[in-house]
Design a protein around this motif. Structure first.
Motif, PDB file in Angstrom:
ATOM      1  N   SER A 138     -28.125   4.979  24.934  1.00  0.00           N
ATOM      2  CA  SER A 138     -27.414   5.789  25.746  1.00  0.00           C
ATOM      3  C   SER A 138     -28.240   6.988  26.090  1.00  0.00           C
ATOM      4  O   SER A 138     -29.186   7.426  25.255  1.00  0.00           O
ATOM      5  CB  SER A 138     -25.893   6.394  25.241  1.00  0.00           C
ATOM      6  OG  SER A 138     -26.517   7.054  24.085  1.00  0.00           O
ATOM      7  N   MET A 139     -28.037   7.744  27.144  1.00  0.00           N
ATOM      8  CA  MET A 139     -28.766   9.145  27.401  1.00  0.00           C
ATOM      9  C   MET A 139     -28.505  10.056  26.311  1.00  0.00           C
ATOM     10  O   MET A 139     -29.119  10.962  25.982  1.00  0.00           O
ATOM     11  CB  MET A 139     -28.200   9.582  28.851  1.00  0.00           C
ATOM     12  CG  MET A 139     -28.858   8.806  29.840  1.00  0.00           C
ATOM     13  SD  MET A 139     -28.382   9.643  31.688  1.00  0.00           S
ATOM     14  CE  MET A 139     -28.916   8.229  32.646  1.00  0.00           C
ATOM     15  N   GLN A 140     -27.203  10.053  25.894  1.00  0.00           N
ATOM     16  CA  GLN A 140     -26.775  11.056  24.940  1.00  0.00           C
ATOM     17  C   GLN A 140     -27.837  10.812  23.320  1.00  0.00           C
ATOM     18  O   GLN A 140     -28.134  11.754  22.799  1.00  0.00           O
ATOM     19  CB  GLN A 140     -25.484  10.953  24.373  1.00  0.00           C
ATOM     20  CG  GLN A 140     -24.779  11.928  23.481  1.00  0.00           C
ATOM     21  CD  GLN A 140     -25.116  13.384  23.926  1.00  0.00           C
ATOM     22  OE1 GLN A 140     -24.511  13.870  25.128  1.00  0.00           O
ATOM     23  NE2 GLN A 140     -25.536  14.249  23.060  1.00  0.00           N
ATOM     24  N   LEU A 141     -27.963   9.622  23.138  1.00  0.00           N
ATOM     25  CA  LEU A 141     -28.669   9.315  21.871  1.00  0.00           C
ATOM     26  C   LEU A 141     -30.075   9.398  22.030  1.00  0.00           C
ATOM     27  O   LEU A 141     -30.871   9.806  21.301  1.00  0.00           O
ATOM     28  CB  LEU A 141     -28.621   7.662  21.547  1.00  0.00           C
ATOM     29  CG  LEU A 141     -29.204   7.259  20.364  1.00  0.00           C
ATOM     30  CD1 LEU A 141     -28.554   8.002  19.137  1.00  0.00           C
ATOM     31  CD2 LEU A 141     -28.944   5.864  20.299  1.00  0.00           C
ATOM     32  N   ILE A 142     -30.594   9.268  23.333  1.00  0.00           N
ATOM     33  CA  ILE A 142     -32.091   9.675  23.830  1.00  0.00           C
ATOM     34  C   ILE A 142     -32.178  11.028  23.661  1.00  0.00           C
ATOM     35  O   ILE A 142     -33.277  11.440  23.032  1.00  0.00           O
ATOM     36  CB  ILE A 142     -32.482   9.229  24.978  1.00  0.00           C
ATOM     37  CG1 ILE A 142     -32.354   7.635  25.121  1.00  0.00           C
ATOM     38  CG2 ILE A 142     -33.823   9.498  25.367  1.00  0.00           C
ATOM     39  CD1 ILE A 142     -32.361   6.945  26.409  1.00  0.00           C
ATOM     40  N   ALA A 143     -31.317  11.879  24.172  1.00  0.00           N
ATOM     41  CA  ALA A 143     -31.347  13.349  24.050  1.00  0.00           C
ATOM     42  C   ALA A 143     -31.436  13.868  22.555  1.00  0.00           C
ATOM     43  O   ALA A 143     -32.012  14.643  22.342  1.00  0.00           O
ATOM     44  CB  ALA A 143     -30.059  14.218  24.993  1.00  0.00           C
ATOM     45  N   GLN A 144     -30.655  13.178  21.910  1.00  0.00           N
ATOM     46  CA  GLN A 144     -30.470  13.741  20.302  1.00  0.00           C
ATOM     47  C   GLN A 144     -31.769  13.230  19.555  1.00  0.00           C
ATOM     48  O   GLN A 144     -32.343  14.022  18.749  1.00  0.00           O
ATOM     49  CB  GLN A 144     -29.319  12.821  19.503  1.00  0.00           C
ATOM     50  CG  GLN A 144     -27.968  13.269  20.111  1.00  0.00           C
ATOM     51  CD  GLN A 144     -26.836  12.665  19.555  1.00  0.00           C
ATOM     52  OE1 GLN A 144     -27.208  11.708  18.617  1.00  0.00           O
ATOM     53  NE2 GLN A 144     -25.553  13.141  19.896  1.00  0.00           N
ATOM     54  N   GLU A 145     -32.397  11.987  19.788  1.00  0.00           N
ATOM     55  CA  GLU A 145     -33.666  11.607  19.275  1.00  0.00           C
ATOM     56  C   GLU A 145     -34.876  12.554  19.762  1.00  0.00           C
ATOM     57  O   GLU A 145     -35.511  12.814  18.793  1.00  0.00           O
ATOM     58  CB  GLU A 145     -34.023  10.068  19.681  1.00  0.00           C
ATOM     59  CG  GLU A 145     -33.172   9.100  18.954  1.00  0.00           C
ATOM     60  CD  GLU A 145     -33.596   7.707  19.449  1.00  0.00           C
ATOM     61  OE1 GLU A 145     -34.595   7.645  20.215  1.00  0.00           O
ATOM     62  OE2 GLU A 145     -33.411   6.814  18.684  1.00  0.00           O
ATOM     63  N   GLN A 146     -34.805  13.095  21.078  1.00  0.00           N
ATOM     64  CA  GLN A 146     -35.879  13.737  21.396  1.00  0.00           C
ATOM     65  C   GLN A 146     -35.754  15.234  21.357  1.00  0.00           C
ATOM     66  O   GLN A 146     -36.602  16.218  21.712  1.00  0.00           O
ATOM     67  CB  GLN A 146     -36.144  13.500  22.977  1.00  0.00           C
ATOM     68  CG  GLN A 146     -36.600  11.998  23.092  1.00  0.00           C
ATOM     69  CD  GLN A 146     -37.703  11.464  22.426  1.00  0.00           C
ATOM     70  OE1 GLN A 146     -38.767  12.449  22.394  1.00  0.00           O
ATOM     71  NE2 GLN A 146     -37.826  10.360  21.905  1.00  0.00           N
ATOM     72  N   GLY A 147     -34.444  15.882  20.849  1.00  0.00           N
ATOM     73  CA  GLY A 147     -34.149  17.110  20.662  1.00  0.00           C
ATOM     74  C   GLY A 147     -34.008  17.827  21.984  1.00  0.00           C
ATOM     75  O   GLY A 147     -34.481  19.083  22.298  1.00  0.00           O
ATOM     76  N   VAL A 148     -33.431  17.148  23.119  1.00  0.00           N
ATOM     77  CA  VAL A 148     -33.672  17.732  24.490  1.00  0.00           C
ATOM     78  C   VAL A 148     -31.797  17.606  25.095  1.00  0.00           C
ATOM     79  O   VAL A 148     -30.946  16.921  24.078  1.00  0.00           O
ATOM     80  CB  VAL A 148     -34.187  17.091  25.496  1.00  0.00           C
ATOM     81  CG1 VAL A 148     -35.894  17.526  25.008  1.00  0.00           C
ATOM     82  CG2 VAL A 148     -34.054  15.685  25.622  1.00  0.00           C
ATOM     83  N   ASP A 149     -31.335  18.137  26.159  1.00  0.00           N
ATOM     84  CA  ASP A 149     -30.192  18.097  26.608  1.00  0.00           C
ATOM     85  C   ASP A 149     -30.199  16.798  27.462  1.00  0.00           C
ATOM     86  O   ASP A 149     -30.928  16.430  27.599  1.00  0.00           O
ATOM     87  CB  ASP A 149     -29.893  19.326  27.480  1.00  0.00           C
ATOM     88  CG  ASP A 149     -29.930  20.505  26.974  1.00  0.00           C
ATOM     89  OD1 ASP A 149     -29.509  20.635  25.756  1.00  0.00           O
ATOM     90  OD2 ASP A 149     -30.069  21.611  27.620  1.00  0.00           O
ATOM     91  N   LYS A 150     -28.894  16.222  27.355  1.00  0.00           N
ATOM     92  CA  LYS A 150     -28.535  14.891  27.850  1.00  0.00           C
ATOM     93  C   LYS A 150     -28.828  14.955  29.495  1.00  0.00           C
ATOM     94  O   LYS A 150     -29.513  14.247  30.145  1.00  0.00           O
ATOM     95  CB  LYS A 150     -27.258  14.771  27.854  1.00  0.00           C
ATOM     96  CG  LYS A 150     -26.623  13.323  28.810  1.00  0.00           C
ATOM     97  CD  LYS A 150     -25.428  13.146  28.374  1.00  0.00           C
ATOM     98  CE  LYS A 150     -24.971  11.902  29.346  1.00  0.00           C
ATOM     99  NZ  LYS A 150     -23.416  11.477  29.219  1.00  0.00           N
ATOM    100  N   SER A 151     -28.799  16.223  30.290  1.00  0.00           N
ATOM    101  CA  SER A 151     -29.172  16.323  31.510  1.00  0.00           C
ATOM    102  C   SER A 151     -30.605  16.415  31.736  1.00  0.00           C
ATOM    103  O   SER A 151     -31.197  16.022  32.886  1.00  0.00           O
ATOM    104  CB  SER A 151     -28.682  17.765  32.134  1.00  0.00           C
ATOM    105  OG  SER A 151     -29.450  19.075  31.295  1.00  0.00           O
ATOM    106  N   THR A 152     -31.561  16.799  30.700  1.00  0.00           N
ATOM    107  CA  THR A 152     -32.968  16.697  30.794  1.00  0.00           C
ATOM    108  C   THR A 152     -33.416  15.240  30.989  1.00  0.00           C
ATOM    109  O   THR A 152     -34.098  14.685  31.849  1.00  0.00           O
ATOM    110  CB  THR A 152     -33.727  17.188  29.707  1.00  0.00           C
ATOM    111  OG1 THR A 152     -33.284  18.694  29.709  1.00  0.00           O
ATOM    112  CG2 THR A 152     -35.151  17.113  29.810  1.00  0.00           C
ATOM    113  N   VAL A 153     -32.543  14.316  30.172  1.00  0.00           N
ATOM    114  CA  VAL A 153     -32.737  12.699  30.188  1.00  0.00           C
ATOM    115  C   VAL A 153     -32.468  12.202  31.231  1.00  0.00           C
ATOM    116  O   VAL A 153     -33.281  11.529  31.993  1.00  0.00           O
ATOM    117  CB  VAL A 153     -32.211  12.166  28.742  1.00  0.00           C
ATOM    118  CG1 VAL A 153     -32.351  10.828  28.951  1.00  0.00           C
ATOM    119  CG2 VAL A 153     -32.572  12.749  27.464  1.00  0.00           C
ATOM    120  N   ALA A 154     -31.367  12.736  31.824  1.00  0.00           N
ATOM    121  CA  ALA A 154     -30.843  12.120  33.229  1.00  0.00           C
ATOM    122  C   ALA A 154     -31.622  12.519  34.223  1.00  0.00           C
ATOM    123  O   ALA A 154     -32.032  11.713  35.153  1.00  0.00           O
ATOM    124  CB  ALA A 154     -29.143  12.502  33.520  1.00  0.00           C
TER     125      ALA A 154
END
Length: 376
Positions: free
Chosen positions: A145-161
């Protein structure tokens, strides 16, 4: 340590030492010491070239390029119809068809088979940034999920999206550019280069304009072209080189041009008329032709937006006219409103132009009349 690693370590040391001498040279004022430093720098440059020859022998440039390309690959074959559904970026040749039809290569409806589409997507993936490639792979191939990717990379979910959305758009632009090739070929060896350059989405507007002007055969040299557009020759050379590499990667293999752009009165043409005659969007006209120009302390670009806002032109209509996204125009309108920018409060230009004395509605009508050929 291998011979290749030893040579690379030696190269790094030589480059670091040469950089130190270059820094010293900039600060040195004594002529004799400057001459000695220059001699040392020249010696180190020769040594660096010798070491680089050894590195190229042990690790050929072609092999290095292949490794770089491999690192840029995205596993397109692992993508399924869910990829297109979840991305919200369904291409026109897929929309309205089942995944079974796509996989079966329904050429009559799709115009391109699945194998070809995946090949184009793989090529388009080469244009992704490292971050876009990482996020798209994690989201579509690994199923995170975008939320999990954001947590792994240490960024905001909006950045991933945002990265995924922009990456998908870059891949889609490449697919559209490849599809456009077939429609611009006349089947007899000719190619409509004028139409292709005017529509291909993977070129910037400036690249598109310069390529069209070169296609017209009117500028005899890059210096002449740079002079007409009021650019540095190095800037023109760099833009044309990048555009040329993109066209080469598209592997068009087009024949002789079916037509060439018609530029009226080339000898008297300037950057303003050339922006319109090459069909550039109006935002290009205002941003590049009026770069640095200010009206009462407001940039000419913001001045034009303010005129349209005060004339009651909707953000959507302004976006269509200027070739911008509606979201961009709405943000600009809000910013101008917050800053209390009103044309009536702006001092009239000293040149006493008639435009400064017109009300917003009349001004917009006049501008549309003057630049009417930009969208033709």
């Amino acid at each position: 340590m291998s011979a290749l690693e030893e040579n690379r370590a030696q190269l790094a040391k030589l480059q670091a030492r040469m950089k130190e001498y270059q820094v010293q040279l900039k600060a040195e004022t004594d002529s004799q010491r400057r001459a000695a430093l220059k001699a040392k720098i020249s010696t180190y440059r020769a040594a660096i070239r010798d070491v680089q020859v050894q590195i190229d022998y042990l690790d050929p440039p072609a092999v290095r390029r292949a490794r770089r390309e491999q690192r840029k690959r995205l596993d397109i074959g692992a993508l399924s119809f869910d990829f297109f559904e979840r991305s919200g970026a369904c291409w026109s040749d897929i929309e309205g068809h089942s995944w079974q039809q796509v996989e079966a290569g329904d050429f009559a409806e799709l115009g391109v088979g699945m194998d070809q589409l995946q090949s184009w997507l793989a090529e388009g993936a080469q244009r992704l940034t490292d971050r876009q490639r990482l996020y798209i792979d994690a989201y579509y191939n690994r199923g995170l999920s975008m939320q999990l990717i954001a947590q792994e990379q240490g960024v905001d979910k909006s950045t991933v999206a945002r990265s995924i959305k922009n990456g998908m758009a870059r891949m889609q632009e490449w697919v559209e550019a490849k599809k456009l090739i077939a429609s611009c070929a006349n089947g007899k060896g000719g190619f409509d280069w004028q139409r292709y350059l005017a529509q291909v989405p993977v070129l910037t507007d400036r690249q598109r304009q310069l390529m069209l002007l070169v296609l017209s055969r009117l500028p005899k040299t890059q210096e002449e072209l740079a002079g007409k557009l009021e650019l540095e020759k190095s800037t023109v050379s760099r833009i044309l080189s990048r555009a040329g590499r993109t066209i080469q990667r598209l592997d068009i293999r087009g024949g002789p041009p079916l037509s060439r752009p018609e530029i009226r009165e080339w000898d008297r043409a300037d950057k303003f008329s050339l922006a319109l005659q090459t069909g550039m969007p109006l935002y290009f006209y205002y941003r590049f032709c009026f770069r640095g120009q200010q009206v009462g302390g407001v940039s000419r670009y913001n001045y034009e937006l303010s005129r349209r806002r005060e004339a009651g032109v909707s953000p959507d209509e302004t976006a269509r006219e200027l070739g911008l996204k509606p979201k961009t125009v709405r943000s600009a309108y809000s910013r101008l409103k917050r800053q209390c920018v009103q044309v009536g409060h702006i001092p009239a230009p000293r040149d006493g132009s008639i435009g400064a004395r017109l009300d917003p509605e009349t001004y917009v009508k006049l501008q549309r009349l003057v630049t009417g050929c930009a969208n033709s």
